[in-house]
Design an enzyme around this catalytic site. Structure first.
Site, PDB file in Angstrom:
ATOM      1  N   HIS A  29       0.837  -1.206   0.000  1.00 12.80           N
ATOM      2  CA  HIS A  29       0.000   0.000   0.000  1.00 12.80           C
ATOM      3  C   HIS A  29       0.872   1.258   0.000  1.00 12.80           C
ATOM      4  O   HIS A  29       0.706   2.155  -0.845  1.00 12.80           O
ATOM      5  CB  HIS A  29      -0.909  -0.019   1.225  1.00 12.80           C
ATOM      6  CG  HIS A  29      -1.840   1.147   1.330  1.00 12.80           C
ATOM      7  ND1 HIS A  29      -3.200   1.041   1.142  1.00 12.80           N
ATOM      8  CD2 HIS A  29      -1.610   2.460   1.609  1.00 12.80           C
ATOM      9  CE1 HIS A  29      -3.766   2.226   1.302  1.00 12.80           C
ATOM     10  NE2 HIS A  29      -2.816   3.108   1.583  1.00 12.80           N
ATOM     11  N   GLU A  30       1.790   1.340   0.952  1.00 11.69           N
ATOM     12  CA  GLU A  30       2.618   2.541   1.066  1.00 11.69           C
ATOM     13  C   GLU A  30       3.626   2.644  -0.074  1.00 11.69           C
ATOM     14  O   GLU A  30       3.929   3.745  -0.560  1.00 11.69           O
ATOM     15  CB  GLU A  30       3.335   2.562   2.422  1.00 11.69           C
ATOM     16  CG  GLU A  30       2.404   2.573   3.629  1.00 11.69           C
ATOM     17  CD  GLU A  30       1.423   3.746   3.615  1.00 11.69           C
ATOM     18  OE1 GLU A  30       1.744   4.807   3.026  1.00 11.69           O
ATOM     19  OE2 GLU A  30       0.318   3.599   4.167  1.00 11.69           O
ATOM     20  N   HIS A  33       1.901   4.307  -3.036  1.00  7.41           N
ATOM     21  CA  HIS A  33       1.868   5.764  -2.908  1.00  7.41           C
ATOM     22  C   HIS A  33       3.210   6.375  -3.294  1.00  7.41           C
ATOM     23  O   HIS A  33       3.277   7.332  -4.078  1.00  7.41           O
ATOM     24  CB  HIS A  33       1.546   6.159  -1.466  1.00  7.41           C
ATOM     25  CG  HIS A  33       0.129   5.955  -1.053  1.00  7.41           C
ATOM     26  ND1 HIS A  33      -0.947   6.333  -1.827  1.00  7.41           N
ATOM     27  CD2 HIS A  33      -0.394   5.426   0.087  1.00  7.41           C
ATOM     28  CE1 HIS A  33      -2.075   6.051  -1.181  1.00  7.41           C
ATOM     29  NE2 HIS A  33      -1.766   5.490  -0.032  1.00  7.41           N
TER      30      HIS A  33
END
Length: 226
Positions: A29-30, A33
């Site tokens: 997820h990170e 980003h």
């Protein structure tokens, strides 16, 4: 260990599986980003070493602990400077959206692999053998937790990705009002998380929807592979 059994919402024998799933989910997820922010011209995350799949740079111990205890949590947020984007609002939406979408695609990919293992007889969901139990538990958690994180992060309240998406899409007058009310939105978000009565109408339905998504995709993949 009785005190841990009472505190944790996760059974102790399942705890390692939850931790592995969460580390994978939060890391991807990170990373998503950070990767897209860097691709769109913002080197902030890259300069901080966040464009990596090394979980140690994304891991937030308190966030993981709270997810196991309270049913919600977080990873270390990726810093993004939208002013570095050529199209700050459009690219800001994409950078915010790729985090939850990465969890969605992780869940779908995991369900396909699990369905493949079931159809090829590598694992038996009704077996009591330790290896079968471990495989079935891991993939079940992997699918449902990633679907939940996909849904949870789309809640339009700060500091979640859903809020950043709404903020970037909104016209300037509305965006300014949102920013003015942001401190109160955070308070509302915390109330939703910590008050059991509110969780019943907010967080709990997301778990139920994630479970339904899991079963739906499993049925689809099992049908395709039959």
């Amino acid at each position: 260990m009785d005190f841990l059994n009472k505190i944790l919402r996760v059974p102790l024998d399942q705890l390692p599986f939850y931790l592995i799933v969460l580390v994978i989910a939060f890391t991807v997820h990170e990373f998503s980003h950070a990767y897209f922010a860097n691709k769109f011209g913002d080197p902030t995350a890259k300069l901080l070493g966040r464009v990596t799949l090394n979980p140690t740079v994304h891991f937030d111990l308190m966030g993981i602990i709270l997810l196991l205890i309270a049913g919600f949590g977080w990873a270390r947020p990726v810093p993004v400077n939208r002013d570095n984007f050529k199209s700050p609002r459009l690219m800001g939406v994409v950078v915010s959206a790729v985090g939850p979408l990465s969890n969605f695609f992780l869940a779908v990919f995991g369900m396909f692999i699990y369905a493949l293992l079931l159809k090829t007889g590598v694992t038996d969901p009704f077996s009591d053998a330790k290896l079968d139990v471990a495989i079935n538990l891991f993939f079940s958690l992997f699918g449902m937790m990633n679907f939940f994180l996909f849904l949870f992060n789309l809640i339009p309240l700060p500091p979640l990705d859903g809020y950043r998406i709404v903020e970037d899409l909104a016209p300037r007058p509305i965006r300014e009002k949102l920013q003015q009310a942001e401190q109160w939105s955070v308070f509302i978000f915390l109330l939703i998380l910590f008050i059991p009565g509110l969780q019943r109408y907010t967080i709990s339905p997301l778990y139920e929807l994630a479970r339904n998504m899991y079963y739906h995709f499993m049925q689809v993949f099992l049908h395709i592979l039959s």
